[in-house]
Design an enzyme around this catalytic site. Sequence first.
Site, PDB file in Angstrom:
ATOM      1  CG  HIS A 143     -42.770  -5.258   9.425  1.00 31.97           C
ATOM      2  ND1 HIS A 143     -42.417  -4.012   8.964  1.00 31.97           N
ATOM      3  CD2 HIS A 143     -42.636  -5.185  10.760  1.00 31.97           C
ATOM      4  CE1 HIS A 143     -41.672  -3.357   9.961  1.00 31.97           C
ATOM      5  NE2 HIS A 143     -42.040  -4.047  11.056  1.00 31.97           N
ATOM      6  NE  ARG A 144     -45.600  -5.506  14.199  1.00 27.91           N
ATOM      7  CZ  ARG A 144     -45.450  -5.756  15.624  1.00 27.91           C
ATOM      8  NH1 ARG A 144     -45.785  -5.037  16.486  1.00 27.91           N
ATOM      9  NH2 ARG A 144     -44.865  -7.107  16.081  1.00 27.91           N
ATOM     10  CE  LYS A 199     -46.493   8.583  13.005  1.00 28.98           C
ATOM     11  NZ  LYS A 199     -46.064   9.742  11.902  1.00 28.98           N
ATOM     12  CE  LYS A 237     -35.695   7.107  12.587  1.00 25.24           C
ATOM     13  NZ  LYS A 237     -35.875   8.517  12.361  1.00 25.24           N
ATOM     14  CG  ASP A 292     -40.104  -2.732  21.241  1.00 24.84           C
ATOM     15  OD1 ASP A 292     -40.049  -3.739  20.466  1.00 24.84           O
ATOM     16  OD2 ASP A 292     -39.583  -2.759  22.233  1.00 24.84           O
ATOM     17  CE  LYS A 296     -38.229  11.170   6.958  1.00 21.09           C
ATOM     18  NZ  LYS A 296     -37.865  10.902   8.324  1.00 21.09           N
ATOM     19  CB  SER A 354     -45.273  10.162  16.145  1.00 20.38           C
ATOM     20  OG  SER A 354     -44.999  11.222  15.494  1.00 20.38           O
TER      21      SER A 354
HETATM   22  N1  GLU Z   1     -39.551  12.670  10.885  1.00 15.13           N
HETATM   23  C1  GLU Z   1     -39.304  12.270  12.112  1.00 15.13           C
HETATM   24  C2  GLU Z   1     -38.315  10.952  12.073  1.00 15.13           C
HETATM   25  O1  GLU Z   1     -37.502  10.925  11.174  1.00 15.13           O
HETATM   26  C3  GLU Z   1     -40.665  11.810  12.990  1.00 15.13           C
HETATM   27  C4  GLU Z   1     -41.345  10.789  12.140  1.00 15.13           C
HETATM   28  C5  GLU Z   1     -42.763  10.516  12.990  1.00 15.13           C
HETATM   29  O2  GLU Z   1     -42.862  10.892  14.032  1.00 15.13           O
HETATM   30  O3  GLU Z   1     -43.413   9.610  12.102  1.00 15.13           O
HETATM   31  O4  GLU Z   1     -38.043  10.045  12.775  1.00 15.13           O
END
Ligand code: GLU
Length: 468
Positions: A61-62, A66, A90, A95, A102, A359
């Site tokens: 959706h975005r 990540k 998350k 935001d 993952k 990040s």
């Molecule tokens: N692995 C971390 C998490 O579970 C960081 C993910 C990230 O920075 O993209 O939130």
Amino acid sequence: MSNFLESVNRNFDRAAKLSGLPEGLLNQIKTCNSVYRMSFPVKINGDIEIIEAYRVQHSQHRNPTKGGIRFSQKVDQEEVMALATLMTYKCAIVDVPFGGAKGGVAISPREYTPEQLEAITRRYTVELIRKNFIGPGIDVPAPDYGTGAREMSWIMDTFSQMKVGEINAMGCVTGKPVTQGGIRGREEATGRGVYYATREMCSKEEDMKALGLTPGIKGKRIAVQGLGNVGSFAASICQEEGGAKIICIAEYEGCIVNEDGIDVKALVEYKKQNKTILGFPGTTTTPSRKDVLTLDCDILIPAALESQIRIDNADQVKAKIIVEAANGPITADAEEILIKKGVLIIPDMYANAGGVTVSYFEWLKNLSHVRFGRLQKRNEQAALMRLVNLVESTTGQPISEAQKNFLTKGADEIDLVRSGLEETMISSFNQIYDIWKSDDNVTDMRTAAFLNALKKVSSDYLAMGIFP
Ligand code: GLU
């Protein structure tokens, strides 16, 4: 279905019922959009070893999507799916404008040399490139359990070598070393975020009173499971900046206790030298490493792996507050028991979101090709100096050189990152807290966090419509 994925889905369903959103839309949000399972050969000591690995993109959706990459023997498809799912919520909660993803490689990193790990990491990256599963605008990995800045650097180098001329190549991965396009403050970010989350919760007088605790993090007795990146920073920052007492720390090899407080930084040094936390001066070792979970304390911070507090030990938990620094440390069955017992749980999708928040800052830095603070720091300092000089001349009171330097200090990258992270963790806490306290049907903070995420993700889907 694994306990972990099932728990994530059950928690989702609990909140979904209260969301008032149509079922089809909820199903669209819940589903993992793309699951890439791969097997590839790597030469280890002259022999060919087949490595099993995954990348899951839960929601687009975005974009980009990540989420970290995990190296662990326990990695399987459902675990990566559960973790990718959590990343979507998350990111929405803090935001950060990304979808969730993952990655996982089913290896135990301890069993490989750095050269072998490099070969595995580079080959994994090539597999991702081949299927268009990585890129600054597509999917941006980061560190997770078993990986760190070193692996991220290998990923970036492999990507840059294969995408010659891609000006934003550095933004294909975050959590890199600062010298390789990383950002100051990323390493501590998840642990620091855990501290801000804990501090915000502890500042709520009414909630603390209901738990029989005084307001404020200062003096709280904290037990921490895991002294890896997240656990060590969470513990040391709670101790140094919050004034909390870290009375227990557990690692793979055992659990150590000192009611007067454990000096976390000294322990981290001790562990580096001795390869164990056991025997750290002033501490006693408990019979089992799992004792950390059932120890008498105010706050328990599980900062290791999922499914640690289960139906078989939930009843023995004595902590009044659990801050989920790890992803999914409490199973859905255990959560029911804990909620009945009146334990306050600060959920993973908010509590450990500091990592992905910073990040995001790193990715912005990579896309803008300039260090935060570089353009404005001296300009800010000069403006503040003019003000300080004016105060000095109008009051006739001399201001010392040391005071002037302190008052006019411009912000460096680390100051900006910490301030951005603190702001994010506070405003996200307030959003979740308001949902939790304004609706009697919302009985716990996880449901409130889910509702907050669902509101944001669903509004994106509704506004976008469905592409044919
Ligand atoms: N692995 C971390 C998490 O579970 C960081 C993910 C990230 O920075 O993209 O939130």
